[in-house]
Scaffold this motif. Sequence first.
Motif, PDB file in Angstrom:
ATOM      1  N   LEU A  36       0.920 -10.717 -55.702  1.00 23.35           N
ATOM      2  CA  LEU A  36       1.466 -11.961 -55.140  1.00 23.35           C
ATOM      3  C   LEU A  36       0.444 -12.630 -54.222  1.00 23.35           C
ATOM      4  N   PHE A  37      -0.298 -11.831 -53.437  1.00 24.20           N
ATOM      5  CA  PHE A  37      -1.366 -12.394 -52.606  1.00 24.20           C
ATOM      6  C   PHE A  37      -2.441 -13.038 -53.470  1.00 24.20           C
ATOM      7  N   ALA A  38      -2.851 -12.349 -54.539  1.00 28.06           N
ATOM      8  CA  ALA A  38      -3.887 -12.892 -55.426  1.00 28.06           C
ATOM      9  C   ALA A  38      -3.428 -14.204 -56.052  1.00 28.06           C
ATOM     10  N   THR A  39      -2.164 -14.249 -56.478  1.00 30.26           N
ATOM     11  CA  THR A  39      -1.613 -15.476 -57.061  1.00 30.26           C
ATOM     12  C   THR A  39      -1.629 -16.604 -56.041  1.00 30.26           C
ATOM     13  N   TYR A  40      -1.229 -16.294 -54.805  1.00 33.69           N
ATOM     14  CA  TYR A  40      -1.227 -17.319 -53.760  1.00 33.69           C
ATOM     15  C   TYR A  40      -2.636 -17.853 -53.513  1.00 33.69           C
ATOM     16  N   VAL A  41      -3.608 -16.944 -53.396  1.00 35.21           N
ATOM     17  CA  VAL A  41      -4.986 -17.374 -53.109  1.00 35.21           C
ATOM     18  C   VAL A  41      -5.489 -18.306 -54.211  1.00 35.21           C
ATOM     19  N   VAL A  42      -5.182 -17.988 -55.457  1.00 34.46           N
ATOM     20  CA  VAL A  42      -5.619 -18.831 -56.574  1.00 34.46           C
ATOM     21  C   VAL A  42      -4.953 -20.204 -56.527  1.00 34.46           C
ATOM     22  N   LEU A  43      -3.666 -20.242 -56.161  1.00 33.54           N
ATOM     23  CA  LEU A  43      -2.906 -21.495 -56.205  1.00 33.54           C
ATOM     24  C   LEU A  43      -2.835 -22.234 -54.866  1.00 33.54           C
ATOM     25  N   SER A  44      -3.404 -21.675 -53.816  1.00 35.75           N
ATOM     26  CA  SER A  44      -3.209 -22.235 -52.476  1.00 35.75           C
ATOM     27  C   SER A  44      -3.707 -23.668 -52.301  1.00 35.75           C
ATOM     28  N   LYS A  45      -4.673 -24.086 -53.094  1.00 33.83           N
ATOM     29  CA  LYS A  45      -5.195 -25.469 -52.977  1.00 33.83           C
ATOM     30  C   LYS A  45      -4.549 -26.411 -53.991  1.00 33.83           C
ATOM     31  N   THR A  52       0.895 -30.471 -48.141  1.00 32.43           N
ATOM     32  CA  THR A  52      -0.047 -29.362 -48.027  1.00 32.43           C
ATOM     33  C   THR A  52       0.430 -28.397 -46.939  1.00 32.43           C
ATOM     34  N   SER A  53      -0.237 -27.268 -46.859  1.00 30.61           N
ATOM     35  CA  SER A  53       0.121 -26.269 -45.847  1.00 30.61           C
ATOM     36  C   SER A  53      -0.035 -26.821 -44.441  1.00 30.61           C
ATOM     37  N   ASN A  54      -1.045 -27.642 -44.242  1.00 31.50           N
ATOM     38  CA  ASN A  54      -1.270 -28.228 -42.924  1.00 31.50           C
ATOM     39  C   ASN A  54      -0.103 -29.111 -42.489  1.00 31.50           C
ATOM     40  N   GLU A  55       0.548 -29.749 -43.445  1.00 36.14           N
ATOM     41  CA  GLU A  55       1.685 -30.624 -43.139  1.00 36.14           C
ATOM     42  C   GLU A  55       2.983 -29.838 -42.954  1.00 36.14           C
ATOM     43  N   LEU A  56       3.069 -28.640 -43.533  1.00 40.56           N
ATOM     44  CA  LEU A  56       4.329 -27.894 -43.553  1.00 40.56           C
ATOM     45  C   LEU A  56       4.417 -26.756 -42.545  1.00 40.56           C
ATOM     46  N   PHE A  57       3.283 -26.098 -42.274  1.00 40.77           N
ATOM     47  CA  PHE A  57       3.333 -24.886 -41.446  1.00 40.77           C
ATOM     48  C   PHE A  57       3.368 -25.225 -39.970  1.00 40.77           C
ATOM     49  N   VAL A 190      -3.522 -14.464 -44.156  1.00 41.13           N
ATOM     50  CA  VAL A 190      -4.006 -15.074 -45.396  1.00 41.13           C
ATOM     51  C   VAL A 190      -3.361 -16.425 -45.669  1.00 41.13           C
ATOM     52  N   ILE A 191      -2.103 -16.591 -45.249  1.00 40.10           N
ATOM     53  CA  ILE A 191      -1.382 -17.827 -45.563  1.00 40.10           C
ATOM     54  C   ILE A 191      -1.330 -18.776 -44.389  1.00 40.10           C
ATOM     55  N   TYR A 192      -0.768 -18.330 -43.267  1.00 38.37           N
ATOM     56  CA  TYR A 192      -0.478 -19.253 -42.183  1.00 38.37           C
ATOM     57  C   TYR A 192      -1.717 -19.688 -41.398  1.00 38.37           C
ATOM     58  N   LEU A 193      -2.566 -18.735 -40.991  1.00 40.31           N
ATOM     59  CA  LEU A 193      -3.736 -19.120 -40.202  1.00 40.31           C
ATOM     60  C   LEU A 193      -4.680 -20.054 -40.967  1.00 40.31           C
ATOM     61  N   PRO A 194      -5.100 -19.688 -42.188  1.00 37.38           N
ATOM     62  CA  PRO A 194      -5.960 -20.627 -42.928  1.00 37.38           C
ATOM     63  C   PRO A 194      -5.220 -21.926 -43.279  1.00 37.38           C
ATOM     64  N   GLY A 195      -3.900 -21.837 -43.429  1.00 34.57           N
ATOM     65  CA  GLY A 195      -3.116 -23.012 -43.822  1.00 34.57           C
ATOM     66  C   GLY A 195      -3.068 -24.108 -42.777  1.00 34.57           C
ATOM     67  N   VAL A 196      -3.250 -23.754 -41.516  1.00 40.60           N
ATOM     68  CA  VAL A 196      -3.209 -24.784 -40.460  1.00 40.60           C
ATOM     69  C   VAL A 196      -4.597 -25.164 -39.967  1.00 40.60           C
ATOM     70  N   MET A 197      -5.610 -24.484 -40.460  1.00 37.07           N
ATOM     71  CA  MET A 197      -6.971 -24.788 -39.999  1.00 37.07           C
ATOM     72  C   MET A 197      -7.643 -25.813 -40.897  1.00 37.07           C
TER      73      MET A 197
END
Length: 197
Positions: A36-45, A52-57, A190-197
């Motif tokens: 699930l982590f690998a899938t997220y990393v591939v699809l995160s962009k 985007t994550s920056n708008e939601l998190f 992996v999700i939240y910290l990079p998602g807001v930076m």
Amino acid sequence: MSVATVLEEEETRSLEAREFGFWVYLMTDAIIFALLFATYVVLSKNSAAGPTSNELFDLRHTAVETALLLLSSLTFGMATIAMTAGRAGRVVLWLIVTLALGLGFLVMELLEFHGMIAKGGGPEVSGFLSAFFTLVGTHGLHVAFGALGIVVMTGQVLIKGLTLPVRSRLIRLGLFWHFLDIVWIGIFSVIYLPGVM
């Protein structure tokens, strides 16, 4: 050798086999989360035209969730220490505190999901959001099952006391609960910290 000794040895062997089986289960669960982590990393962009994550998190919200879950790991540890000391009442007390913290985490996670969906960030919007909801939702489902396990264990400690099988189940449940904390630290990192930076 007496019958009681033979039965006690057999019970110990049975519990050891269950503990080994539980470790195997945790390893398979770790593989599921790794996928699930690998899938997220591939699809995160891949946010398509959605938010985007920056708008939601909201990192403050997630920090409170993290604090609740990490505190619950500490309180489960206190329950384990009380179990080692043979203090059933303290075990029950710490399990109830752990349950309250775990339920608080789940409520905050559901509120986060509701807020994201209200902003147009549901799981059907993009690959990023599908992967996010799948990973974080799977973790939340595990926490819900862990909370159910805590309720069952609390009842067993109250009814049966700290028998050898109850102690073994409590240790396995503790392993599961601490494993979920480790997974959450991965999610946060992996999700939240990079998602807001």
